[in-house]
Design a protein around this motif. Structure first.
Motif, PDB file in Angstrom:
ATOM      1  N   ARG A   1      -5.628 -12.719  -3.733  1.00 51.39           N
ATOM      2  CA  ARG A   1      -6.370 -11.784  -2.879  1.00 51.39           C
ATOM      3  C   ARG A   1      -6.668 -10.506  -3.667  1.00 51.39           C
ATOM      4  NH1 ARG A   1      -7.051 -13.038   2.028  1.00 51.39           N
ATOM      5  NH2 ARG A   1      -6.946 -11.081   3.194  1.00 51.39           N
ATOM      6  N   VAL A   2      -7.891 -10.005  -3.505  1.00 49.57           N
ATOM      7  CA  VAL A   2      -8.322  -8.776  -4.180  1.00 49.57           C
ATOM      8  C   VAL A   2      -8.470  -7.701  -3.095  1.00 49.57           C
ATOM      9  CG1 VAL A   2     -10.091  -7.709  -5.617  1.00 49.57           C
ATOM     10  CG2 VAL A   2      -9.612 -10.158  -5.853  1.00 49.57           C
ATOM     11  N   ILE A   3      -7.701  -6.614  -3.253  1.00 53.50           N
ATOM     12  CA  ILE A   3      -7.647  -5.604  -2.186  1.00 53.50           C
ATOM     13  C   ILE A   3      -7.921  -4.225  -2.771  1.00 53.50           C
ATOM     14  CG2 ILE A   3      -6.157  -4.529  -0.434  1.00 53.50           C
ATOM     15  CD1 ILE A   3      -4.646  -7.207  -0.270  1.00 53.50           C
ATOM     16  N   LEU A   4      -8.948  -3.549  -2.248  1.00 54.40           N
ATOM     17  CA  LEU A   4      -9.252  -2.187  -2.705  1.00 54.40           C
ATOM     18  C   LEU A   4      -8.663  -1.189  -1.705  1.00 54.40           C
ATOM     19  CD1 LEU A   4     -12.427  -0.766  -4.279  1.00 54.40           C
ATOM     20  CD2 LEU A   4     -11.406   0.464  -2.384  1.00 54.40           C
ATOM     21  N   ILE A   5      -7.950  -0.207  -2.244  1.00 51.66           N
ATOM     22  CA  ILE A   5      -7.316   0.802  -1.392  1.00 51.66           C
ATOM     23  C   ILE A   5      -7.766   2.176  -1.864  1.00 51.66           C
ATOM     24  CG2 ILE A   5      -5.102   1.770  -0.647  1.00 51.66           C
ATOM     25  CD1 ILE A   5      -3.904  -1.039  -1.122  1.00 51.66           C
ATOM     26  N   THR A   6      -8.381   2.958  -0.965  1.00 47.66           N
ATOM     27  CA  THR A   6      -8.729   4.335  -1.327  1.00 47.66           C
ATOM     28  C   THR A   6      -7.500   5.215  -1.073  1.00 47.66           C
ATOM     29  OG1 THR A   6      -9.555   5.042   0.846  1.00 47.66           O
ATOM     30  CG2 THR A   6     -11.134   3.944  -0.616  1.00 47.66           C
ATOM     31  N   GLY A   7      -7.459   6.342  -1.746  1.00 50.98           N
ATOM     32  CA  GLY A   7      -6.277   7.204  -1.600  1.00 50.98           C
ATOM     33  C   GLY A   7      -5.041   6.547  -2.173  1.00 50.98           C
TER      34      GLY A   7
ATOM     35  N   SER B   1      -1.501   8.447  -3.772  1.00 49.49           N
ATOM     36  CA  SER B   1      -0.319   9.053  -3.141  1.00 49.49           C
ATOM     37  C   SER B   1      -0.156   8.559  -1.705  1.00 49.49           C
ATOM     38  CB  SER B   1      -0.436  10.582  -3.159  1.00 49.49           C
ATOM     39  OG  SER B   1      -1.535  10.983  -2.394  1.00 49.49           O
ATOM     40  N   GLY B   2       0.966   8.955  -1.104  1.00 46.21           N
ATOM     41  CA  GLY B   2       1.194   8.707   0.321  1.00 46.21           C
ATOM     42  C   GLY B   2       1.012   7.256   0.741  1.00 46.21           C
ATOM     43  N   LEU B   3       0.322   7.093   1.856  1.00 42.96           N
ATOM     44  CA  LEU B   3       0.141   5.753   2.431  1.00 42.96           C
ATOM     45  C   LEU B   3      -0.587   4.807   1.478  1.00 42.96           C
ATOM     46  CD1 LEU B   3       0.301   3.873   4.960  1.00 42.96           C
ATOM     47  CD2 LEU B   3      -1.962   4.754   5.577  1.00 42.96           C
ATOM     48  N   GLY B   4      -1.667   5.287   0.853  1.00 45.37           N
ATOM     49  CA  GLY B   4      -2.444   4.409  -0.029  1.00 45.37           C
ATOM     50  C   GLY B   4      -1.604   3.876  -1.172  1.00 45.37           C
ATOM     51  N   ARG B   5      -0.797   4.741  -1.766  1.00 45.10           N
ATOM     52  CA  ARG B   5       0.087   4.326  -2.871  1.00 45.10           C
ATOM     53  C   ARG B   5       1.081   3.265  -2.386  1.00 45.10           C
ATOM     54  NH1 ARG B   5       5.116   5.785  -3.523  1.00 45.10           N
ATOM     55  NH2 ARG B   5       6.127   5.287  -5.494  1.00 45.10           N
ATOM     56  N   ALA B   6       1.705   3.539  -1.217  1.00 43.94           N
ATOM     57  CA  ALA B   6       2.709   2.598  -0.691  1.00 43.94           C
ATOM     58  C   ALA B   6       2.075   1.236  -0.410  1.00 43.94           C
ATOM     59  CB  ALA B   6       3.334   3.162   0.585  1.00 43.94           C
ATOM     60  N   LEU B   7       0.882   1.235   0.178  1.00 42.47           N
ATOM     61  CA  LEU B   7       0.232  -0.040   0.493  1.00 42.47           C
ATOM     62  C   LEU B   7      -0.153  -0.787  -0.784  1.00 42.47           C
ATOM     63  CD1 LEU B   7      -2.061   0.922   3.516  1.00 42.47           C
ATOM     64  CD2 LEU B   7       0.132  -0.287   3.563  1.00 42.47           C
ATOM     65  N   ALA B   8      -0.618  -0.020  -1.783  1.00 38.71           N
ATOM     66  CA  ALA B   8      -0.991  -0.666  -3.054  1.00 38.71           C
ATOM     67  C   ALA B   8       0.219  -1.371  -3.656  1.00 38.71           C
ATOM     68  CB  ALA B   8      -1.545   0.383  -4.021  1.00 38.71           C
ATOM     69  N   ILE B   9       1.354  -0.708  -3.644  1.00 41.14           N
ATOM     70  CA  ILE B   9       2.565  -1.297  -4.236  1.00 41.14           C
ATOM     71  C   ILE B   9       3.010  -2.530  -3.430  1.00 41.14           C
ATOM     72  CG2 ILE B   9       5.033  -0.858  -4.639  1.00 41.14           C
ATOM     73  CD1 ILE B   9       4.164   2.034  -5.460  1.00 41.14           C
ATOM     74  N   GLU B  10       2.978  -2.413  -2.095  1.00 42.73           N
ATOM     75  CA  GLU B  10       3.431  -3.553  -1.270  1.00 42.73           C
ATOM     76  C   GLU B  10       2.480  -4.749  -1.414  1.00 42.73           C
ATOM     77  OE1 GLU B  10       6.434  -3.726   0.123  1.00 42.73           O
ATOM     78  OE2 GLU B  10       6.671  -1.751  -0.782  1.00 42.73           O
ATOM     79  N   CYS B  11       1.175  -4.484  -1.483  1.00 44.70           N
ATOM     80  CA  CYS B  11       0.212  -5.590  -1.647  1.00 44.70           C
ATOM     81  C   CYS B  11       0.418  -6.262  -3.004  1.00 44.70           C
ATOM     82  CB  CYS B  11      -1.229  -5.078  -1.542  1.00 44.70           C
ATOM     83  SG  CYS B  11      -1.706  -4.626   0.129  1.00 44.70           S
TER      84      CYS B  11
ATOM     85  N   ALA C   1      -1.037  -9.611  -4.646  1.00 42.03           N
ATOM     86  CA  ALA C   1      -2.471  -9.285  -4.659  1.00 42.03           C
ATOM     87  C   ALA C   1      -2.881  -8.600  -5.957  1.00 42.03           C
ATOM     88  CB  ALA C   1      -2.800  -8.360  -3.482  1.00 42.03           C
ATOM     89  N   SER C   2      -4.146  -8.752  -6.317  1.00 41.04           N
ATOM     90  CA  SER C   2      -4.748  -7.924  -7.368  1.00 41.04           C
ATOM     91  C   SER C   2      -5.297  -6.695  -6.661  1.00 41.04           C
ATOM     92  CB  SER C   2      -5.898  -8.654  -8.049  1.00 41.04           C
ATOM     93  OG  SER C   2      -5.415  -9.802  -8.671  1.00 41.04           O
ATOM     94  N   VAL C   3      -4.723  -5.550  -6.971  1.00 37.24           N
ATOM     95  CA  VAL C   3      -5.066  -4.344  -6.217  1.00 37.24           C
ATOM     96  C   VAL C   3      -6.017  -3.467  -7.026  1.00 37.24           C
ATOM     97  CG1 VAL C   3      -4.135  -2.327  -5.058  1.00 37.24           C
ATOM     98  CG2 VAL C   3      -2.812  -4.414  -5.106  1.00 37.24           C
TER      99      VAL C   3
END
Ligand code: NAP
Length: 265
Positions: A33-39, A42-52, A57-59
């Protein structure tokens, strides 16, 4: 069914029911899965990127600060997760060329997009509407509402190439309960809810793309500290601890969940 069979069937059903708030993806379940995360810096975006990434996933880490994004990149690499990518995009200043080249690069590098999480946002001023600084108002509406709209628009073709794509707008409690002093931030977040609802309906004939929004609730981040400077951050949940609903919506378990508003806590 005798009473024992009824009990067994109830306990089997409860085993299979998923509580999105407690959801944790199985290891490797986001592979491919390829997932793009803005932000993502830091904060929520960073945490979601790490968990994905942890789930395979390829983040694509999007943000405006290269040094901060590289630190998240290194954290993901250290996990042994799939190599992430960095997409520099300042949502306050990006032009049509920047958006188009991001979409082109995703097409060339990955051929599709399976997840798009709009976590980036600005708080803006905490001020009475009567006194709200108009240039700040315009900037907050641009970064928090217009930019997610443009990014979604240019990325829909890549999302269409996914068998199972999930778009998530990050909402806020101020949408359901607008309070004094929240200014442009509250108006932009309310606009995102309209965007979520319209887009979900407009894509109704395309069951491979779902569009939802999540209010993460209060989180221990720079934005929260700016909004509530007197609060002890240790009393506030970490972004990682509220990531369940986001990860659920990005997972194949949420395939048929579309057009909804969620609360992460
Ligand atoms: N924290 C809370 O209690 C809370 C509650 C409800 C909703 N939310 C929502 O949760 C989301 C994440 O916020 P957070 O709490 O994690 O705050 P945060 O740590 O301040 O993160 C905000 C992110 O947005 C990025 N950003 C700001 N302006 C940008 C721009 N012009 N271009 C690109 N990126 C930009 C920041 O980048 P830099 O790192 O470069 O600054 C940062 O990565 C936001 O949508 C926020 O509205 C937060």
């Amino acid at each position: 069914m005798n009473p024992r069979e009824v009990l067994m069937s109830l306990s089997m059903n409860s085993t299979h029911a998923i509580d999105p708030k407690l959801f944790k993806p199985e290891a490797g379940s986001f592979a491919g899965r390829v997932i793009l995360i803005t932000g993502a810096s830091s904060g929520l975006g960073r945490a979601l990127a790490i968990e994905c990434a942890r789930a395979g996933a390829s983040v694509i880490l999007s943000g405006r600060n290269g040094a901060k994004l590289e630190r998240v990149y290194d954290e993901i690499e250290a996990l042994g997760a799939p190599q992430p990518a960095i997409a520099m995009l300042d949502l306050a200043t990006a032009t049509a060329v920047d958006y188009d080249s991001l979409a082109d690069n995703i097409g060339t590098e990955f051929g599709k997009l399976d997840g798009l999480v709009h976590a980036a946002a600005l708080l803006g001023d905490r001020a009475l509407l009567e006194q709200y600084d108009v240039p700040t108002w315009c900037k907050v509406l641009h970064v928090n509402l217009t930019a997610p709209f443009i990014l979604t628009q240019v990325l829909v073709p890549a999302l269409r190439k996914s068998a199972d794509a999930s778009i998530i707008f990050v909402s806020s409690a101020v949408v359901r309960n607008p309070r004094p002093f929240w200014g442009a931030y509250a108006v932009a977040k309310s606009g995102l809810e309209a965007l979520r609802s319209m887009l979900s309906q407009e894509l109704e004939g395309e069951p491979n793309i779902r569009v939802n929004s999540v209010n993460p609730g209060r989180m221990r981040t720079a934005m929260r500290a700016a909004a509530y400077p007197a609060e002890d951050p240790n009393t506030v949940p970490t972004p990682q601890s509220v990531s369940g609903v986001f990860l659920y919506l990005l997972s194949a378990h949420a395939r048929t969940v579309d057009g909804e508003y969620f609360e992460a806590q």
